[in-house]
Design a protein around this motif. Structure first.
Motif, PDB file in Angstrom:
ATOM      1  N   CYS A 238       0.826  -1.211   0.000  1.00  3.42           N
ATOM      2  CA  CYS A 238       0.000   0.000   0.000  1.00  3.42           C
ATOM      3  C   CYS A 238       0.864   1.267   0.000  1.00  3.42           C
ATOM      4  O   CYS A 238       1.792   1.397   0.796  1.00  3.42           O
ATOM      5  CB  CYS A 238      -0.914  -0.026   1.217  1.00  3.42           C
ATOM      6  SG  CYS A 238      -1.944   1.426   1.353  1.00  3.42           S
TER       7      CYS A 238
ATOM      8  N   CYS B 108       0.066   3.399   3.604  1.00  2.00           N
ATOM      9  CA  CYS B 108       0.566   2.945   4.904  1.00  2.00           C
ATOM     10  C   CYS B 108       1.887   2.209   4.754  1.00  2.00           C
ATOM     11  O   CYS B 108       2.452   1.762   5.746  1.00  2.00           O
ATOM     12  CB  CYS B 108      -0.465   2.050   5.564  1.00  2.00           C
ATOM     13  SG  CYS B 108      -0.768   0.528   4.651  1.00  2.00           S
TER      14      CYS B 108
ATOM     15  N   CYS C  41      -5.992   1.607   7.570  1.00  3.09           N
ATOM     16  CA  CYS C  41      -5.677   2.328   6.329  1.00  3.09           C
ATOM     17  C   CYS C  41      -6.790   2.115   5.303  1.00  3.09           C
ATOM     18  O   CYS C  41      -7.283   1.014   5.113  1.00  3.09           O
ATOM     19  CB  CYS C  41      -4.344   1.823   5.791  1.00  3.09           C
ATOM     20  SG  CYS C  41      -3.891   2.529   4.215  1.00  3.09           S
TER      21      CYS C  41
ATOM     22  N   CYS D 285      -5.991   0.190   1.412  1.00  6.24           N
ATOM     23  CA  CYS D 285      -5.737  -1.261   1.447  1.00  6.24           C
ATOM     24  C   CYS D 285      -6.686  -1.960   2.403  1.00  6.24           C
ATOM     25  O   CYS D 285      -6.557  -3.153   2.641  1.00  6.24           O
ATOM     26  CB  CYS D 285      -4.288  -1.532   1.824  1.00  6.24           C
ATOM     27  SG  CYS D 285      -3.872  -1.005   3.492  1.00  6.24           S
TER      28      CYS D 285
HETATM   29 ZN    ZN Z   1      -2.661   0.858   3.407  1.00  8.65          ZN
END
Ligand code: ZN
Lengths: 690, 365
Positions: free
Chosen positions: B282, B285, B296, B299
């Motif tokens: 991701c 994050c 997050c 994702c």
């Molecule tokens: Zn993420």
């Protein structure tokens, strides 16, 4: 697909936590989308790809676990009874659609509710308990992957089964209490007289077991995958059974499944097992895959170096056997539950996914050559850039539209074949609202966009779109015509960034100017504009655009009728041009012109002309005289109104006189200027106003 | 002599009387409007002419010097000069003060509000999809790929058969594909371009095919019946899945930063074997699943973003393009541009992509 952790543990030894197991399953291609707790159990929501029908059961998932962890499966054979081949009880008339059919009679059952453990198991995987017999067939499907159906034997005419294609006109009321019309494309399970089930999709309502049922006929069969899929599609009826059969069940698993269900029924519903018939006209033949060197094939396609022992271990765990029949090749035989393995590459994937895709390294292919954009991309890029700099937002609209736009717009010249019965490209049986035809023009999308934005109080709009339009080809069997167009729309006022007060209202010349800027960004020769009536444009404010004598599009103010249909209360200006033809035009060649050495003399003149005399006429008339010293004719202004008759307008132009050899004398210029004015008066009846 | 001196003294007296109204201008000028200051300036100019001009009493008084006894002429002259200096100094000082005040006041009056918006022509915006497509095209062209596109309405051969989706295959019979009334398919993936490009260019080949595709999905938050795909294809000798992983990793790192990681997961597509879904760590994050101590968003807390499908080109696809799968191998990958936009900008409704609402369009550049 819901899979229970505890259930899996019945079938294979598992030392992994639910979380760890989920990660492992995902890594071999059984994507675990979620895990949730169900009492003392955990349930995995697994997304099973359409090629892996074998994994639609706890047995199937257990096999994968065994291959990953090198554990042994714990499944009993359930071979309590061997079947006979009794053609009186079951006959298959259409063996091409039913490769195997087993029937088992169970006598003296008592239909009642299921024990708690069974209810809980089914609930864990999202199934509702119905009664003991129905629950058992459901249970065995979830466990072994084999759908089955139980009939009330007494409700079958002559107590026997005929498997055949349905006849046109036959109907059946299925378990969901829908009366369905059958036809010859569908396989039916029938009794002596009539269909009692739609094979592989859903049983009949009238022959179903009920609380009064005492004798059960249990059907466990294998049907042609494509045929089940087709029937399920035709009825728009997808059941768990059809889902399994479409993806292919294990034809060699039928006896086991039947015995397993029979055992459970005898145990939980108190029945006694009776006749057991297995009609299996064409024996299953497994796929055989030849490979010269499977280890090399794995390396060639995946880059993985896998020991041959490990490859053979993986194959054994997955039920793939091998034999060395010639010195050069190995023959791999795929198991009856794997319908997806047919070529060497399939075997490579089996090895790679069990070894783990995470073991594959990252490399870049060796250098190859320079990359290229599409040949037209650089011109399209500058077209886009220029329009954006001019304040236009780029729109992207759906390629399909509905029929209300038919005949609304004059289309790009020579794109639509007018004498065809069906000149547009239409979509077959479209269920999507607004998707009936492929757009023949970009304008419908842009005008919809204007409407959307006006609804949101955005009244000053400049939008453009580049995209394909479609028309039927002249020959019916040819692919439709596709052409890339460019269109723009503007309405409201010219505004500045961050300033509320608009500068001025847009008019025709803003649309024209933007189009000319776009053409210039593509380095095209000048576009020509001729007055022309265009059906979607207001008379007197519309023009045909051409390039090098070829008509390429139209421009003007949207007519009142269409404006009213869209509820536009302000003028809207549109242009649409054939971008493909523009992009085919050669870029303008640039030749250096020596800089002027001698000063020029400039004369402004206002000409009173009839309204049918255009600026282009004035330009052309002067140019035709070929006065060597008259170097430039520029537009200054046009005036209509007080002091000028209604049928006239005053055009002010600026003439520039210059010589490359000497400084011109005032008298020389006066002479030529006078001659020009005279020609204008003679040819165009243009009078000097001041 | 005292007569003459007295006369001079009178001149001085009359100046001082006349000048009385201007005396305060010697100090710092305050609380005066610009108009008053300008009228003072005019009056002062008159006063200056009257008291120091050629026809002024002071100018005339210089003629008195003839009447003074010769031995006193020196002293008298100095006296006259000192008075003259006194008067002109007084006037000039006031003049200078006024002039400076007026200049300052004028600057003050023309002082701008520099925070008002500049005269900036309104700028338009490329569509979000164009922006992302151009970025991705730039990356791939720099990696030696050529951009290809082709027809949007296709024959079943290019949309299915050549892609190893024979008649009767589930993917083909699915309700997803739009057909025209005369039986042509609206391409359901840009893989059609792979076939046409291999036919045209032969192999080895490295191409990227961005384009519109169509599926019969009813529009909702995450579906539209039309969307855009980007597909990549690389066929050459000795191409492996490691090249697939490396290439996908490389372009995603160029787009999202060098710490981006790639994950392949086994999957199924008819036109590739082996097949894989590709995910990347991701971008928000960094793969931890947590951003600013909350789950997050892009994702959904998993740390991975599932982007698209990929795999090694199926031998049947290579054969359909007259490429010998024993000699050549290749990888292909594809993903949806709209989906990527949704992830990158945390959009919650994919339908916004085709509504052309300028409030949406103007957010991206
Ligand atoms: Zn993420």
């Amino acid at each position: 697909m819901n899979i229970s952790y505890n259930w899996l543990k019945d079938l294979v030894k598992i030392d992994l936590s639910p979380q760890e197991l989920a990660t492992k399953l995902t890594s071999v291609g059984l994507a675990v989308e979620g895990i949730h707790e169900a009492g003392d159990d955990f349930v995995f929501d697994i997304d099973i790809t359409s090629n892996r029908g074998d994994c639609l059961s706890h047995l199937g998932v257990s096999r994968e676990i065994a291959a990953i962890t090198n554990a042994q499966l714990r499944i009993a054979d359930y071979d309590s009874q061997k079947p006979a081949n009794d053609r009186n009880l079951v006959s298959i008339q259409d063996a091409d659609l039913c490769n195997r059919f087993t029937a088992r009679v169970i006598h003296n059952v008592k239909i009642t509710h299921s024990p708690e453990w069974l209810v809980k198991r089914l609930e864990a995987v999202g199934e509702r308990s119905i009664n003991n017999v129905a629950d058992i067939t459901n249970y065995v499907m979830h466990e072994l992957g084999q759908p089955m159906h139980s009939f009330d034997l007494n409700k079958l005419s002559e107590n026997r089964i005929v498997v055949r294609r349905a006849r046109t006109g036959e109907t059946i009321k299925t378990l969901d209490e829908v009366e369905r019309k059958l036809d010859e494309t569908m396989l039916a399970i029938c009794d002596a007289k009539k269909p009692v089930a739609v094979a592989g999709v859903m049983g009949g309502f009238d022959s179903a077991i009920s609380d009064e049922t005492t004798h059960v006929l249990l059907e466990v069969a294998y049907f042609d995958r494509a045929n089940i899929r087709q029937t399920s599609r035709n009825f728009k009826l997808s059941t768990e059974a059809s889902h399994h059969f479409e993806r292919g069940v294990d034809i060699e698993n039928l006896i086991r499944a039947s015995n397993r269900a029979t055992e459970l029924i005898c145990e939980l519903a108190g029945g006694t097992a009776g006749e057991f018939v297995d009609v299996y006209p064409t024996k299953f033949t497994p796929n055989e895959i030849e490979s010269e060197d499977i280890q090399f094939a794995v390396k060639r396609l995946t880059g993985l170096e896998v020991e041959s022992n490990e490859i053979l271990r993986i194959f054994a765990a997955l039920g793939i056997t091998f034999a060395i029949r010639t010195p050069k090749t190995t023959t791999f035989t795929t198991p009856s539950w794997r319908h997806d393995l047919a070529i060497e590459e399939d075997l490579v994937e089996e090895v790679a996914r069990i070894v783990g895709y995470d073991k594959i390294g990252e490399e870049l292919p060796s250098a190859f050559g320079a990359g290229e954009y599409q040949p037209t991309e650089s011109r399209k890029k500058s077209l886009r850039r220029t329009l954006v700099n001019l304040g236009f937002n780029e729109a992207i609209s759906y390629s399909f539209i509905d029929t209300r736009h038919d005949e609304r717009f004059d289309l790009i010249p020579s794109f639509v074949v007018e004498n065809l019965d069906e000149k547009y490209v239409s979509l077959e049986d479209s269920i999507i609202e607004g998707a009936t035809r492929m757009r023949p023009s970009l304008l419908s999308g842009l005008l919809d966009a204007v409407r959307t934005n006006l609804n949101h109080q955005r009244r000053d709009l400049k939008l453009f779109e580049i995209g394909k339009v479609f028309s039927a080809s002249e020959k019916e069997n040819d692919l439709p015509n596709e052409r890339e167009l460019f269109a723009l729309v503007l309405t409201g006022n010219e505004t500045l960034q961050n300033k509320a007060m608009p500068l001025r209202e847009f008019d025709f010349y803003d649309a024209k100017g933007a189009l000319e800027a776009a053409a210039s960004a593509m380095n095209l020769p000048a576009l020509d504009f001729h007055p022309k009536d265009v059906s979607h444009l207001r008379r007197g404010q519309s023009a045909e655009i051409s390039l090098g004598g070829k008509a390429v599009g139209t421009i003007g103010r949207l007519n009142d009728e269409i404006s009213a249909a869209y509820k536009f209360r302000q003028p809207v200006f549109v242009t649409e041009v054939d971008l493909e033809t523009l992009l085919e035009a050669k870029e303008k060649t640039i030749l250096y012109q020596p800089l002027p050495v001698y000063p020029s003399i400039v004369r402004d003149v206002s000409l009173l002309v009839k309204r049918d005399v255009s600026f282009a006429d004035v330009q052309r008339t002067i140019a035709e005289q070929k006065f060597e010293l008259c170097r430039k004719i520029e537009f200054v202004d046009v005036y209509e109104g007080a002091g000028v008759a209604d049928d006239q307008r005053s055009i002010t132009i600026r003439l520039e006189y210059r010589s490359d050899e000497r400084t011109l004398l005032e008298e020389e210029v006066e002479t030529i200027h006078g001659q020009i004015l005279k020609v204008l008066e003679t040819n165009l009846n243009a009078k000097q106003r001041f | 002599m005292s007569e003459e001196k007295k006369q001079i003294e009178q001149i001085r007296q009359s100046f001082q009387t006349a000048f009385a109204g201007f005396v305060h201008l010697h100090k710092e000028i305050k609380d005066l409007t610009l108009a008053d200051a300008e009228s003072y300036q005019r009056e002062l100019a008159e006063l200056k002419t009257k008291h120091t001009g050629k026809k002024s009493e002071l100018a005339n008084s210089k003629k008195l010097i003839g009447r003074v006894a010769p031995e006193e002429r020196g002293a008298f002259g100095s006296f006259v000069q000192s008075i003259e200096r006194e008067i002109t100094t007084a006037i000039e000082e006031a003049e200078t003060n006024l002039k400076n005040f007026i200049a300052d006041a004028k600057i003050e009056r023309e002082r701008l509000d520099v925070t008002l918006p500049g005269t900036q022509p309104r700028e338009g915006h490329l569509h979000l999809l164009t922006i992302l497509r151009q970025k991705i095209e730039d990356i791939f062209v720099s990696m030696g790929y050529s951009i290809e596109d082709d027809r949007e309405i296709e024959t079943d051969y290019y949309n299915f058969d050549a892609l190893n989706i024979p008649e009767g295959h589930p993917a083909r019979e699915s309700q997803d594909t739009f057909y025209t009334t005369n039986g042509f398919a609206l391409r359901s993936q840009t893989s059609t371009v792979q076939i046409r490009a291999m036919e045209r260019r032969g192999v080895p080949i490295r191409i990227i095919a961005p384009g519109r595709v169509f599926r019969r999905d009813t529009p909702d938050l995450t579906h539209t019946p039309m969307f855009h795909q980007i597909e990549g294809l690389c066929v050459d000798k000795n191409i492996t899945m490691a090249h697939l992983k490396g290439t996908v990793g490389e372009w995603l790192r160029r787009l999202f930063g060098k710490e981006t990681r790639i994950r392949l997961r086994p999957s199924y597509f008819p036109f590739t074997e082996p097949s894989a879904e590709f995910d990347f760590s991701c971008f928000k994050c960094g793969g931890t699943g947590t951003f600013e101590s909350e789950r997050c968003r892009p994702c959904k807390g998993s740390g991975w973003i599932e982007l698209g499908g990929s795999g090694m080109v199926h031998p049947n696809v290579l054969r359909a393009c007259n490429v010998d799968p024993q000699v050549y191998s290749g990888f292909a990958f594809g993903f949806g541009l709209e989906r990527m936009c949704l992830l990158m900008y945390s959009l919650d409704d994919i339908r916004l992509m085709f509504e052309n609402d300028v409030r949406f369009l103007e957010q991206f550049r």
